[in-house]
Design a protein around this motif. Structure first.
Motif, PDB file in Angstrom:
ATOM      1  N   UNK A 138      -3.356   2.539   1.175  1.00 14.80           N
ATOM      2  CA  UNK A 138      -3.462   3.636   2.131  1.00 14.80           C
ATOM      3  C   UNK A 138      -2.130   4.236   2.552  1.00 14.80           C
ATOM      4  N   UNK A 139      -1.005   3.606   2.204  1.00 15.87           N
ATOM      5  CA  UNK A 139       0.311   4.162   2.546  1.00 15.87           C
ATOM      6  C   UNK A 139       1.194   4.214   1.305  1.00 15.87           C
ATOM      7  N   UNK A 140       2.194   5.085   1.357  1.00 20.03           N
ATOM      8  CA  UNK A 140       3.105   5.217   0.214  1.00 20.03           C
ATOM      9  C   UNK A 140       3.831   3.907  -0.067  1.00 20.03           C
ATOM     10  N   UNK A 141       4.244   3.197   0.979  1.00 20.99           N
ATOM     11  CA  UNK A 141       4.946   1.928   0.787  1.00 20.99           C
ATOM     12  C   UNK A 141       4.051   0.908   0.091  1.00 20.99           C
ATOM     13  N   UNK A 142       2.806   0.806   0.525  1.00 27.71           N
ATOM     14  CA  UNK A 142       1.904  -0.166  -0.088  1.00 27.71           C
ATOM     15  C   UNK A 142       1.576   0.221  -1.516  1.00 27.71           C
ATOM     16  N   UNK A 143       1.404   1.506  -1.765  1.00 30.51           N
ATOM     17  CA  UNK A 143       1.135   1.936  -3.141  1.00 30.51           C
ATOM     18  C   UNK A 143       2.316   1.598  -4.046  1.00 30.51           C
ATOM     19  N   UNK A 144       3.526   1.792  -3.550  1.00 35.54           N
ATOM     20  CA  UNK A 144       4.706   1.474  -4.357  1.00 35.54           C
ATOM     21  C   UNK A 144       4.767  -0.015  -4.674  1.00 35.54           C
ATOM     22  N   UNK A 145       4.414  -0.852  -3.725  1.00 33.51           N
ATOM     23  CA  UNK A 145       4.461  -2.294  -3.945  1.00 33.51           C
ATOM     24  C   UNK A 145       3.355  -2.750  -4.893  1.00 33.51           C
ATOM     25  N   UNK A 146       2.178  -2.161  -4.757  1.00 30.09           N
ATOM     26  CA  UNK A 146       1.103  -2.472  -5.702  1.00 30.09           C
ATOM     27  C   UNK A 146       1.518  -2.032  -7.109  1.00 30.09           C
ATOM     28  N   UNK A 147       2.069  -0.830  -7.214  1.00 35.13           N
ATOM     29  CA  UNK A 147       2.470  -0.311  -8.525  1.00 35.13           C
ATOM     30  C   UNK A 147       3.555  -1.170  -9.162  1.00 35.13           C
ATOM     31  N   UNK A 148       4.440  -1.729  -8.362  1.00 34.07           N
ATOM     32  CA  UNK A 148       5.492  -2.585  -8.902  1.00 34.07           C
ATOM     33  C   UNK A 148       4.906  -3.860  -9.495  1.00 34.07           C
ATOM     34  N   UNK A 149       3.974  -4.468  -8.789  1.00 36.06           N
ATOM     35  CA  UNK A 149       3.364  -5.705  -9.299  1.00 36.06           C
ATOM     36  C   UNK A 149       2.512  -5.434 -10.536  1.00 36.06           C
ATOM     37  N   UNK A 150       1.667  -4.409 -10.453  1.00 36.65           N
ATOM     38  CA  UNK A 150       0.831  -4.069 -11.604  1.00 36.65           C
ATOM     39  C   UNK A 150       1.706  -3.598 -12.760  1.00 36.65           C
ATOM     40  N   UNK A 151       2.773  -2.868 -12.440  1.00 33.32           N
ATOM     41  CA  UNK A 151       3.676  -2.419 -13.494  1.00 33.32           C
ATOM     42  C   UNK A 151       4.332  -3.565 -14.234  1.00 33.32           C
ATOM     43  N   UNK A 152       4.625  -4.646 -13.543  1.00 33.02           N
ATOM     44  CA  UNK A 152       5.141  -5.832 -14.225  1.00 33.02           C
ATOM     45  C   UNK A 152       4.116  -6.367 -15.221  1.00 33.02           C
ATOM     46  N   UNK A 153       2.849  -6.302 -14.850  1.00 34.57           N
ATOM     47  CA  UNK A 153       1.801  -6.711 -15.801  1.00 34.57           C
ATOM     48  C   UNK A 153       1.789  -5.779 -17.003  1.00 34.57           C
ATOM     49  N   UNK A 154       1.962  -4.477 -16.750  1.00 38.39           N
ATOM     50  CA  UNK A 154       2.027  -3.529 -17.866  1.00 38.39           C
ATOM     51  C   UNK A 154       3.160  -3.898 -18.813  1.00 38.39           C
ATOM     52  N   UNK A 155       4.315  -4.219 -18.244  1.00 44.88           N
ATOM     53  CA  UNK A 155       5.441  -4.617 -19.092  1.00 44.88           C
ATOM     54  C   UNK A 155       5.079  -5.829 -19.942  1.00 44.88           C
ATOM     55  N   UNK A 156       4.334  -6.767 -19.348  1.00 43.64           N
ATOM     56  CA  UNK A 156       3.885  -7.928 -20.106  1.00 43.64           C
ATOM     57  C   UNK A 156       2.943  -7.546 -21.225  1.00 43.64           C
ATOM     58  N   UNK A 157       2.054  -6.590 -20.950  1.00 39.21           N
ATOM     59  CA  UNK A 157       1.147  -6.111 -22.009  1.00 39.21           C
ATOM     60  C   UNK A 157       1.947  -5.530 -23.169  1.00 39.21           C
ATOM     61  N   UNK A 158       2.959  -4.718 -22.844  1.00 40.15           N
ATOM     62  CA  UNK A 158       3.783  -4.125 -23.893  1.00 40.15           C
ATOM     63  C   UNK A 158       4.518  -5.194 -24.685  1.00 40.15           C
TER      64      UNK A 158
END
Length: 277
Positions: free
Chosen positions: A124-144
């Motif tokens: 619901x906030x930009x800060x929380x979205x950024x933190x979620x995206x960072x964690x999920x993005x690390x998973x994306x890096x693992x997928x790659x």
């Protein structure tokens, strides 16, 4: 369901190939994907498809595109989509998230997707979205790093189960962050379900769609309006499968699976494809 691009591409300088295939046999070790750019490939349109997010098994005949869980291995000789639960928390993994990133109701209790017993993430906030995206993005890096070609972030539509605590705009803003992170890792990114947000696909940067039960709801054509023949369909009921096959069996990758998409050696395994002439 959970078990177990254009403008963005131009900014990131990622090349897009229109055919499927993996990026080679020597995969990089896990590290920030932005430091190891690779070619972004789209899945082959209309290709044979299988949905194996409940556990991988040998590719059935005719399958070129496959989705598997991020903790599974990609399949050789296929276009591999990495399933990631990006908007909700897998059962048993709540402690892996910061407590304030779990969406909570007025009583302070987690908001749960009752169908899958999954807490929703608070976007619901930009800060929380950024933190979620960072964690999920690390998973994306693992997928790659593991050799996947694309990612499938699930539960884009979690705002519909949030009791109004998150909105479509929140989902769009998070998905925009996720699309940028995927493309930076050289991964294509799918829209999962969520027809109401399909008109935003270009501004968000989504490359193709993975759709559950568009035959059951007679919506497959609505998805092809936005994604063309790069719509990969999972049906769970015979009626939905029949409608999808009758109307799109010649143009889309369509598979009918059991509810949990379990492996071939599981007693509940079921898989069917459209009849071919």
């Amino acid at each position: 369901m959970a078990v177990a691009a254009g403008a963005v591409l131009a900014v990131l300088g990622v090349a897009v190939a229109q055919a499927g295939g993996t990026g080679g046999t020597d995969e990089p070790e896990r590290s920030p994907a932005a430091q190891q750019p690779r070619e972004l490939r789209l899945p082959p349109a209309g290709a044979g498809f299988d949905y194996q997010i409940g556990g991988g098994y040998e590719l059935p005949e005719g399958v070129e595109v496959i989705s598997r869980d991020r903790e599974d291995d990609p399949a050789p000789d296929a276009y591999n989509i990495c399933y990631v639960n990006a908007f909700q928390v897998q059962p048993g993994e709540q402690d892996d998230w910061d407590a304030d990133l779990i969406l909570r109701d007025g009583n302070g209790d987690p908001v749960i997707d009752g169908g899958w017993d999954e807490p929703l993430l608070d976007i619901s906030t930009a800060d929380k979205r950024a933190r979620v995206a960072e964690k999920v993005g690390d998973w994306f890096d693992g997928c790659a790093a593991d050799g996947f070609d694309a990612v499938e972030p699930d539960n884009y539509d979690s705002f519909l189960r949030s009791a109004g605590l998150t909105t479509q705009e929140h989902a769009l803003e998070l998905m925009k962050l996720l699309a940028g992170r995927a493309h930076a890792a050289g991964l294509a990114i799918a829209q999962k379900n969520t027809l109401e947000l399909a008109p935003h696909r270009e501004e968000i940067g989504l490359d193709f769609a993975v759709v559950e039960e568009c035959g059951q709801w007679e919506e497959c054509g609505d998805f092809t309006e936005w994604f063309g023949d790069r719509v990969y369909v999972i049906e769970y009921e015979a009626a939905g499968m029949a409608w999808a096959c009758d109307n799109f069996g010649d143009t889309l990758g369509i598979v009918q699976r059991d509810e949990y998409a379990v492996p071939a050696d599981h007693p509940d395994h079921f898989r069917a494809v459209c009849p071919r002439p």
